[in-house]
Design an enzyme around this catalytic site. Structure first.
Site, PDB file in Angstrom:
ATOM      1  CG  HIS A  78     -13.036  -5.960   3.643  1.00 48.09           C
ATOM      2  ND1 HIS A  78     -13.088  -5.114   2.555  1.00 48.09           N
ATOM      3  CD2 HIS A  78     -12.176  -5.378   4.521  1.00 48.09           C
ATOM      4  CE1 HIS A  78     -12.305  -4.075   2.762  1.00 48.09           C
ATOM      5  NE2 HIS A  78     -11.727  -4.228   3.946  1.00 48.09           N
ATOM      6  CG  HIS A 245      -4.811  -0.295   9.244  1.00 45.14           C
ATOM      7  ND1 HIS A 245      -5.342   0.978   9.181  1.00 45.14           N
ATOM      8  CD2 HIS A 245      -5.677  -1.090   8.574  1.00 45.14           C
ATOM      9  CE1 HIS A 245      -6.483   0.937   8.511  1.00 45.14           C
ATOM     10  NE2 HIS A 245      -6.701  -0.307   8.139  1.00 45.14           N
TER      11      HIS A 245
END
Length: 716
Positions: A78, A245
């Protein structure tokens, strides 16, 4: 509360973003060298300290599965993932995630805790280890600690100590909203430049799907546009999503709106910069409102994410946090252990953005290839992750540390090393005489040097004169560079270069990149001499010439200016979030690391030199173009003239004599703003006075030299 000038007058041109280019906000002082300090670190020791933190679960914020690795990966992703190619802003450099607005974005819920967990490491190494480096390095260490082999790590990121107000995040005034003004056609589709996220306060796209609906087709389209705007192709996109993920889970044990406190910047003072407080006993862990892991081994590198996504059917449901997510059809999928209690189990889930990859033909083909070839998946993710966390660092010479790979990538805009002796004072003087004796005008020499050097952007250290990319595609064909005239100029400069290099019996050579800059410099020296001033424009040889193979054409396209204030160029279509050309002027000046006075004096000087697009008279408020005078400011501020728009967009103006009504000059908004805006007019006042011309010449030379040298990292 006291309102700012911007709140009183919303249309006031924002110039404060340029003040950061002059203010020293670094508490270590303006002479502090991050690169020098980083080189003092024992990187292996630092990584060991980070790994110790990673498995030491804290009661105040317990680790999922006893391992903070997935948490740190999200933090690093992020941080770096905000990077966007359109203006090169955001990304990991500066450690901006610890400052607003990123520190309080809804997409960064709980990452304040991740940074606090790393605080002991930062304390130990202090100024040797910037937050920008530490945040990204923690992501790498996390991957390695869970069995993944990373491609490498480069340090050298500097820290920012105030928010970058120049970053335009979008038109919305509420978090997690999307308005038609974000897109060119008013609908979800083509984002306006320089935006790269479809939702205010989210890194990329809404994980639930467009507008919070489980629309896989729309989600795939958004993903493709988003990742393209951060310089990732389809394979890199799939590798990043699937690789990221593979680890961890998302948290949505209950509705965030009911059980989650305010973000850090709105939290009470006693929370000391921590936000999103909530009652664990009542609500469990809450962040996105989506709940569950992606596979049964959330702290191990493997291909189970791919297996789960491709081998099972998925159906959309509302999770316990009230958000759309996807659960497997049937109960035969392997469950993951509970994040806080290993005796419990939790069924894997998928996001809409995961399922979208499966139902997009191109993405699915890549998923299936990765599933069949795990080693290829490993390699693709390692390369894509390395690119993700380093894309905003600029050229290879800025990459520091023992883990920098030997390979140089085209996205780093590499240029060759000089395999020859550089020109010295005697040769420089000879080249200046040759340039002045050529058929090239001062305007041509100045515009060519400017076109080459002004592509630089301090945001991601891309562009600039080094490499002479001006002679290569795509820059050679940009409209702002007047391709036909540029062809003539480059032919002449290349002939001068060839003749000079062929005449040397020793190893001394001049690159075209150096010759382009030298041509602009000598033109300015002659223009200053005509105005009565003896100046020498500083020149440091050492630039080299890149090849077309070293130039990623698609990546360089984003550097093309839509507006160039300094050459008085107004493009036909803007397709961006700015309303007026002068806003683009300030944006470009910020990317060039210019102050308000530097921007002002450069515009006035370029006009005096007649260095305008297509040699138009717009803004040439002088009877002696080509002479470095302060006439631009003298006549712009002269009340003997009045100004009248002549086009419906109020972009082109006639400057008339008040007494006779005769048109004296033509101008654009990019000229008149220096008389209209109070702060710019105050700066122009410093250059229009009878005793101001010498100062103007000196300041112009300084600002010009700064732009010519912006990309000379080899001199630092």
């Amino acid at each position: 509360m006291t309102w700012s000038n911007q709140e009183w007058w919303p249309d006031l041109l924002r110039l404060d973003v340029l003040d950061d280019n002059t203010a020293d906000t670094n508490p270590y002082g303006e002479d502090f060298d991050y690169a020098e300090e980083f080189e003092k670190l024992d990187l292996e020791e630092v990584k060991s300290n980070i790994e110790d933190v990673m498995t030491d679960s804290q009661d105040w914020w317990p680790a999922d599965y006893g391992h903070y690795g997935p948490f740190f990966i999200r933090m690093a992703w992020h941080s770096a993932g905000t990077y966007r190619t359109a203006d090169g802003r955001a990304g990991a450099a500066g450690g901006l995630q610890r400052l607003p607005p990123e520190s309080s974005w809804p997409d960064n819920v709980s990452l304040d805790k991740a940074r606090r967990l790393l605080q002991p490491v930062k304390k130990k190494y202090g100024k040797k280890l910037s937050w920008g480096d530490l945040i990204v390095l923690a992501g790498n260490v996390a991957l390695e600690s869970m069995g993944f082999e990373t491609y490498g790590f480069a340090g050298g990121r500097e820290d920012a100590f105030n928010s970058n107000e120049a970053v335009e995040w979008g038109p919305e005034t509420e978090w997690e909203t999307t308005s038609p003004e974000r897109f060119d056609d008013g609908e979800v589709g083509n984002l306006k430049d320089p935006l790269a996220n479809t939702v205010m306060g989210l890194i990329y796209v809404n994980p639930e799907g467009p507008y919070g609906e489980p629309d896989v087709e729309g989600s795939a389209a958004n993903i493709r546009e988003e990742f393209d705007r951060m310089a990732m192709d389809d394979e890199e996109t799939v590798a990043l999503i699937a690789g990221g993920h593979t680890f961890g889970k998302v948290h949505g044990a209950d509705d965030p709106e009911e059980h989650q406190g305010p973000e850090p910047e709105a939290a009470p003072i006693e929370q000391q910069g921590l936000g999103w407080d909530h009652d664990f006993d009542k609500a469990g862990m809450i962040s996105s409102g989506i709940e569950g892991p992606w596979n049964a081994t959330p702290t191990k590198w493997d291909a189970r994410y791919l297996d789960n996504l491709l081998d099972y059917d998925w159906t959309s449901v509302k999770g316990p946090g009230g958000a759309w997510q996807w659960r497997p059809v049937g109960d035969d999928i392997g469950d993951a252990p509970g994040a806080q209690d290993s005796s419990e189990t939790e069924q894997p889930m998928m996001l809409t953005t995961d399922v979208a990859l499966k139902y997009d033909d191109d993405y699915r083909e890549i998923l299936e290839r990765f599933q069949e070839n795990p080693d290829e998946f490993q390699e693709a993710f390692s390369r894509a992750w390395y690119k993700l966390i380093h894309r905003d660092m600029g050229p290879p010479e800025r990459f520091l540390g023992p883990e920098v790979p030997d390979e140089t990538f085209v996205w780093q805009d590499p240029v060759p090393d000089a395999a020859y002796e550089l020109v010295a004072n005697e040769e420089i003087a000879e080249l200046k005489e040759t340039l002045l004796a050529s058929d090239l005008s001062r305007s041509q020499l100045v515009k060519t040097a400017w076109a080459s050097a002004s592509t630089y952007r301090d945001s991601d250290k891309r562009g600039g004169a080094n490499g002479a990319h001006l002679r290569l595609e795509p820059q050679r064909s940009w409209e702002v560079n007047e391709p036909e005239e540029l062809e003539t100029v480059l032919d002449t400069l290349e002939a001068i270069q060839e003749e000079f290099n062929d005449s040397r019996s020793d190893d001394v050579r001049v690159s075209l990149a150096d010759l382009i800059v030298l041509g602009g410099n000598v033109a300015i020296e002659e223009a200053a001499a005509d105005a009565g001033y003896d100046v020498e424009v500083p020149f440091e040889p050492g630039r080299t010439d890149a090849t077309q193979a070293q130039t990623d054409v698609e990546s360089f396209e984003v550097l093309e200016p839509k507006v160039d204030t300094f050459r008085n160029y107004l493009g036909d279509e803007y397709d961006d979030i700015y309303d007026y050309p002068e806003e683009r002027m300030v944006d470009k000046a910020e990317l060039l690391n210019l102050s308000v006075p530097e921007m002002t004096v450069l515009v006035g000087g370029m006009r005096a030199l007649g260095a305008t697009y297509q040699d138009t008279d717009r803004g040439i408020f002088t009877d002696q173009p080509g002479t470095l005078s302060n006439d631009f400011f003298v006549n712009l501020l002269d009340m003997d003239y009045e100004w009248e728009p002549v086009d419906e967009n109020n972009e082109i103006f006639e400057v008339r004599d008040r007494d006779t009504g005769e048109v004296e000059w033509e101008a654009t908004r990019l000229d008149l703003i220096f008389g209209s805006n109070a702060r710019l007019r105050a700066t122009a006042d410093a250059y229009f006075a009878d005793d101001a011309e010498e100062q103007f010449v000196e300041d112009f030379v300084d600002a010009w030299s700064k732009v010519m040298q912006l990309d000379r990292f080899d001199l630092e």
